[in-house]
Write a protein that holds these residues in place. Structure first.
Motif, PDB file in Angstrom:
ATOM      1  N   LEU A  28       0.806  -1.215   0.000  1.00  0.00           N
ATOM      2  CA  LEU A  28       0.000   0.000   0.000  1.00  0.00           C
ATOM      3  C   LEU A  28       0.845   1.274   0.000  1.00  0.00           C
ATOM      4  O   LEU A  28       0.376   2.325  -0.408  1.00  0.00           O
ATOM      5  CB  LEU A  28      -0.941   0.017   1.203  1.00  0.00           C
ATOM      6  CG  LEU A  28      -2.029  -1.051   1.221  1.00  0.00           C
ATOM      7  CD1 LEU A  28      -2.854  -0.952   2.495  1.00  0.00           C
ATOM      8  CD2 LEU A  28      -2.913  -0.966  -0.003  1.00  0.00           C
ATOM      9  N   GLY A  29       2.075   1.196   0.498  1.00  0.00           N
ATOM     10  CA  GLY A  29       2.943   2.370   0.558  1.00  0.00           C
ATOM     11  C   GLY A  29       2.836   3.144   1.854  1.00  0.00           C
ATOM     12  O   GLY A  29       3.092   4.349   1.898  1.00  0.00           O
ATOM     13  N   ALA A  30       2.479   2.462   2.953  1.00  0.00           N
ATOM     14  CA  ALA A  30       2.330   3.126   4.258  1.00  0.00           C
ATOM     15  C   ALA A  30       3.670   3.660   4.755  1.00  0.00           C
ATOM     16  O   ALA A  30       4.722   3.076   4.500  1.00  0.00           O
ATOM     17  CB  ALA A  30       1.745   2.153   5.273  1.00  0.00           C
ATOM     18  N   GLU A  31       3.603   4.780   5.482  1.00  0.00           N
ATOM     19  CA  GLU A  31       4.786   5.442   6.027  1.00  0.00           C
ATOM     20  C   GLU A  31       4.544   5.756   7.502  1.00  0.00           C
ATOM     21  O   GLU A  31       3.546   6.378   7.849  1.00  0.00           O
ATOM     22  CB  GLU A  31       5.050   6.760   5.284  1.00  0.00           C
ATOM     23  CG  GLU A  31       5.200   6.612   3.792  1.00  0.00           C
ATOM     24  CD  GLU A  31       5.086   7.938   3.050  1.00  0.00           C
ATOM     25  OE1 GLU A  31       4.885   8.988   3.690  1.00  0.00           O
ATOM     26  OE2 GLU A  31       5.179   7.914   1.811  1.00  0.00           O
ATOM     27  N   LEU A  32       5.484   5.346   8.344  1.00  0.00           N
ATOM     28  CA  LEU A  32       5.428   5.680   9.767  1.00  0.00           C
ATOM     29  C   LEU A  32       6.134   7.014   9.946  1.00  0.00           C
ATOM     30  O   LEU A  32       7.339   7.117   9.719  1.00  0.00           O
ATOM     31  CB  LEU A  32       6.107   4.582  10.584  1.00  0.00           C
ATOM     32  CG  LEU A  32       5.983   4.679  12.087  1.00  0.00           C
ATOM     33  CD1 LEU A  32       4.525   4.583  12.542  1.00  0.00           C
ATOM     34  CD2 LEU A  32       6.792   3.575  12.742  1.00  0.00           C
ATOM     35  N   SER A  47      -3.284   6.950  -3.778  1.00  0.00           N
ATOM     36  CA  SER A  47      -3.167   6.763  -5.226  1.00  0.00           C
ATOM     37  C   SER A  47      -4.497   6.297  -5.806  1.00  0.00           C
ATOM     38  O   SER A  47      -5.397   5.855  -5.069  1.00  0.00           O
ATOM     39  CB  SER A  47      -2.077   5.744  -5.551  1.00  0.00           C
ATOM     40  OG  SER A  47      -2.490   4.452  -5.146  1.00  0.00           O
ATOM     41  N   GLU A  48      -4.606   6.367  -7.094  1.00  0.00           N
ATOM     42  CA  GLU A  48      -5.839   5.966  -7.784  1.00  0.00           C
ATOM     43  C   GLU A  48      -6.188   4.504  -7.505  1.00  0.00           C
ATOM     44  O   GLU A  48      -7.361   4.144  -7.435  1.00  0.00           O
ATOM     45  CB  GLU A  48      -5.678   6.193  -9.288  1.00  0.00           C
ATOM     46  CG  GLU A  48      -6.978   6.116 -10.052  1.00  0.00           C
ATOM     47  CD  GLU A  48      -6.817   6.564 -11.487  1.00  0.00           C
ATOM     48  OE1 GLU A  48      -7.306   5.829 -12.368  1.00  0.00           O
ATOM     49  OE2 GLU A  48      -6.222   7.625 -11.720  1.00  0.00           O
ATOM     50  N   LYS A  49      -5.192   3.673  -7.294  1.00  0.00           N
ATOM     51  CA  LYS A  49      -5.421   2.246  -7.040  1.00  0.00           C
ATOM     52  C   LYS A  49      -6.085   1.984  -5.695  1.00  0.00           C
ATOM     53  O   LYS A  49      -6.556   0.880  -5.443  1.00  0.00           O
ATOM     54  CB  LYS A  49      -4.108   1.477  -7.122  1.00  0.00           C
ATOM     55  CG  LYS A  49      -3.562   1.407  -8.513  1.00  0.00           C
ATOM     56  CD  LYS A  49      -2.303   0.580  -8.557  1.00  0.00           C
ATOM     57  CE  LYS A  49      -1.810   0.477  -9.989  1.00  0.00           C
ATOM     58  NZ  LYS A  49      -0.655  -0.401 -10.093  1.00  0.00           N
ATOM     59  N   LEU A  50      -6.098   2.976  -4.807  1.00  0.00           N
ATOM     60  CA  LEU A  50      -6.681   2.795  -3.476  1.00  0.00           C
ATOM     61  C   LEU A  50      -8.088   3.398  -3.366  1.00  0.00           C
ATOM     62  O   LEU A  50      -8.645   3.462  -2.272  1.00  0.00           O
ATOM     63  CB  LEU A  50      -5.762   3.415  -2.418  1.00  0.00           C
ATOM     64  CG  LEU A  50      -4.338   2.855  -2.385  1.00  0.00           C
ATOM     65  CD1 LEU A  50      -3.519   3.555  -1.310  1.00  0.00           C
ATOM     66  CD2 LEU A  50      -4.341   1.357  -2.180  1.00  0.00           C
ATOM     67  N   LEU A  51      -8.658   3.813  -4.494  1.00  0.00           N
ATOM     68  CA  LEU A  51      -9.972   4.450  -4.499  1.00  0.00           C
ATOM     69  C   LEU A  51     -11.061   3.443  -4.840  1.00  0.00           C
ATOM     70  O   LEU A  51     -10.814   2.429  -5.485  1.00  0.00           O
ATOM     71  CB  LEU A  51      -9.996   5.590  -5.525  1.00  0.00           C
ATOM     72  CG  LEU A  51      -8.906   6.661  -5.396  1.00  0.00           C
ATOM     73  CD1 LEU A  51      -9.078   7.714  -6.487  1.00  0.00           C
ATOM     74  CD2 LEU A  51      -8.905   7.280  -4.012  1.00  0.00           C
TER      75      LEU A  51
END
Length: 147
Positions: A28-32, A47-51
């Motif tokens: 997903l590209g999560a950032e802490l 991103s568009e892929k998460l909509l």
């Protein structure tokens, strides 16, 4: 002898290493972005892929972010390996923008479980809008039996 207390930078680095070990979070590209005992900020570029089909962040994405933030808050408060025992989420408005930000904190810390709360914001044009609130119970994993 007592163990040395990690610096804020060491604590954040430890949390980032834990997040990096989660393949789904990496997908997903999560950032802490912030971590202290019992307090966390987790972000996700939207991103568009998460909509979903209406152009909002998918509810499952908001739920993932809340769940993971709750677990980081509970785990760092108890300082033991943990899992989410349960959580609930209220979706307040659509998640629209460039980024989602989840901020969670431990509300009550026990030996075997911790109750945490989380707010999820959508960042759009430098403005944060609250889009979900979650609460969860984070449970300590049982110690592994030694052979």
């Amino acid at each position: 002898m007592a163990q040395p207390v990690p610096t804020a930078e060491e604590f954040l680095a430890f949390g980032r290493q834990a997040l990096a070990s989660q393949p789904f979070s990496q997908l997903l590209g999560a950032e802490l972005t912030a971590l202290q005992p019992g307090v966390v900020e987790l972000q996700l570029p939207l991103s568009e892929k998460l909509l979903q089909q209406h152009g909002f962040a998918h509810g499952g994405v908001l739920s993932y972010l809340a769940d993971n933030a709750l677990t980081f808050a509970g785990g760092t408060a108890m300082r033991v390996p943990v899992v989410t025992a349960e959580f609930k989420i209220n979706y307040l408005r659509p998640g629209v923008g460039e980024r989602l930000i989840a901020r969670a904190r431990a509300v009550h810390v026990g030996r075997s479980q911790t109750v945490c709360s989380c707010e999820v914001f959508a960042l759009q044009d430098s403005a944060e809008k609250l889009c979900a609130i979650a609460q969860g119970t984070i449970a300590a994993l049982p110690e592994k039996a030694t052979p």
